[in-house]
Design a protein around this motif. Structure first.
Motif, mmCIF file in Angstrom:
data_model
loop_
_atom_site.group_PDB
_atom_site.id
_atom_site.type_symbol
_atom_site.label_atom_id
_atom_site.label_comp_id
_atom_site.label_asym_id
_atom_site.label_seq_id
_atom_site.Cartn_x
_atom_site.Cartn_y
_atom_site.Cartn_z
ATOM 1 N N SER A 28 5.690 2.562 1.909
ATOM 2 C CA SER A 28 4.466 3.356 1.218
ATOM 3 C C SER A 28 4.768 2.929 -0.682
ATOM 4 O O SER A 28 3.914 3.002 -1.363
ATOM 5 C CB SER A 28 4.775 4.749 0.300
ATOM 6 N N LYS A 29 5.021 1.761 -0.819
ATOM 7 C CA LYS A 29 5.270 1.327 -1.840
ATOM 8 C C LYS A 29 5.507 -1.100 -1.289
ATOM 9 O O LYS A 29 6.142 -0.731 -0.760
ATOM 10 C CB LYS A 29 7.256 0.823 -2.706
ATOM 11 N N SER A 30 5.580 -1.320 -2.529
ATOM 12 C CA SER A 30 5.420 -2.554 -2.170
ATOM 13 C C SER A 30 6.389 -3.504 -3.793
ATOM 14 O O SER A 30 6.622 -2.926 -4.833
ATOM 15 C CB SER A 30 4.299 -3.195 -1.908
ATOM 16 N N HIS A 31 6.305 -4.610 -3.408
ATOM 17 C CA HIS A 31 6.650 -5.228 -4.568
ATOM 18 C C HIS A 31 5.885 -6.850 -4.500
ATOM 19 O O HIS A 31 6.171 -7.555 -3.525
ATOM 20 C CB HIS A 31 8.660 -5.917 -4.667
ATOM 21 N N PRO A 32 5.459 -7.132 -5.807
ATOM 22 C CA PRO A 32 5.391 -9.163 -5.369
ATOM 23 C C PRO A 32 6.184 -10.115 -4.615
ATOM 24 O O PRO A 32 5.352 -10.526 -4.623
ATOM 25 C CB PRO A 32 4.873 -9.158 -7.422
ATOM 26 N N ILE A 48 3.306 -6.027 3.800
ATOM 27 C CA ILE A 48 3.684 -6.778 1.990
ATOM 28 C C ILE A 48 4.387 -5.187 1.551
ATOM 29 O O ILE A 48 4.394 -5.306 0.891
ATOM 30 C CB ILE A 48 3.285 -7.327 1.804
ATOM 31 N N TYR A 49 4.692 -4.012 2.559
ATOM 32 C CA TYR A 49 5.683 -3.146 2.225
ATOM 33 C C TYR A 49 6.515 -2.988 1.889
ATOM 34 O O TYR A 49 7.496 -3.805 2.111
ATOM 35 C CB TYR A 49 5.382 -2.143 3.089
ATOM 36 N N LEU A 50 7.436 -2.245 1.419
ATOM 37 C CA LEU A 50 8.760 -2.971 0.743
ATOM 38 C C LEU A 50 10.070 -2.698 2.085
ATOM 39 O O LEU A 50 10.179 -1.421 2.288
ATOM 40 C CB LEU A 50 8.996 -1.752 -0.325
ATOM 41 N N HIS A 51 10.102 -4.078 2.048
ATOM 42 C CA HIS A 51 11.500 -3.645 2.840
ATOM 43 C C HIS A 51 12.708 -3.589 2.946
ATOM 44 O O HIS A 51 12.931 -3.894 1.629
ATOM 45 C CB HIS A 51 11.462 -5.368 3.321
ATOM 46 N N ALA A 52 13.775 -3.522 3.719
ATOM 47 C CA ALA A 52 15.011 -2.412 3.216
ATOM 48 C C ALA A 52 15.887 -4.196 2.754
ATOM 49 O O ALA A 52 16.217 -3.673 1.688
ATOM 50 C CB ALA A 52 15.343 -2.313 4.379
ATOM 51 N N GLU A 53 15.878 -5.011 3.671
ATOM 52 C CA GLU A 53 16.264 -6.530 3.069
ATOM 53 C C GLU A 53 16.215 -6.363 1.475
ATOM 54 O O GLU A 53 17.204 -7.042 0.090
ATOM 55 C CB GLU A 53 16.096 -7.972 3.330
ATOM 56 N N LEU A 54 14.609 -6.432 1.438
ATOM 57 C CA LEU A 54 14.263 -7.025 -0.251
ATOM 58 C C LEU A 54 14.730 -6.105 -1.136
ATOM 59 O O LEU A 54 15.523 -6.187 -2.373
ATOM 60 C CB LEU A 54 12.812 -7.383 -1.061
ATOM 61 N N LYS A 55 14.832 -4.644 -1.134
ATOM 62 C CA LYS A 55 14.798 -4.040 -1.868
ATOM 63 C C LYS A 55 15.908 -3.204 -2.293
ATOM 64 O O LYS A 55 17.349 -3.271 -3.038
ATOM 65 C CB LYS A 55 15.212 -1.758 -1.143
ATOM 66 N N ALA A 56 17.694 -3.466 -1.484
ATOM 67 C CA ALA A 56 18.953 -4.052 -1.491
ATOM 68 C C ALA A 56 19.286 -5.027 -2.428
ATOM 69 O O ALA A 56 19.509 -5.173 -3.323
ATOM 70 C CB ALA A 56 19.774 -4.312 -0.412
#
Length: 121
Positions: A28-32, A48-56
């Motif tokens: 439900s979230k994303s990031h540029p 482009i939903y927020l993947h675990a790798e980018l969040k980490a």
């Protein structure tokens, strides 16, 4: 048809093996940066939903990340394929990550990122 969604977790480590951060995917979230790296990787801009790798990686802040472990398990606790997509591989290379480990139905695989190349062992 409804697409099945999976819970993935990515853990970032420093050179000594210390955990720097843990991220989980969020549908439900994303990031540029997801859009930026999706374009670079030639993948769909709709993914482009927020993947675990980018969040980490974002949670690790300015600390140097040596490796990332991405994992997914089924309802019975058995490992399932969690190989990072091309977008995440592109992003991890850009952030200087050299090793990615990820679960498969057969155990854990290792992926080495060098320059523009990706090597799987």
């Amino acid at each position: 048809m409804t697409r099945k969604r999976f819970a993935l977790q990515a853990t970032c480590y420093d050179r000594k093996g210390k955990v720097l951060s843990v991220g989980k995917n969020n549908y439900s979230k994303s990031h540029p940066l997801m859009l930026h790296f999706a374009k670079l990787a030639g993948e769909s801009e709709e993914k482009i939903y927020l993947h675990a790798e980018l969040k980490a990686v974002l949670l690790a802040g300015d600390r140097s990340i040596a490796s990332v472990f991405v994992e997914r398990y089924d309802a019975h606790g058995q490992p399932k394929l969690a190989k990072p997509c091309k977008t995440c591989q592109q992003m991890l290379k850009a952030f200087g990550v050299q090793e990615i480990r990820y679960t498969t139905s057969h155990g854990i695989e290792l992926c080495i990122l060098k320059g523009n190349d990706v090597y799987t062992k």
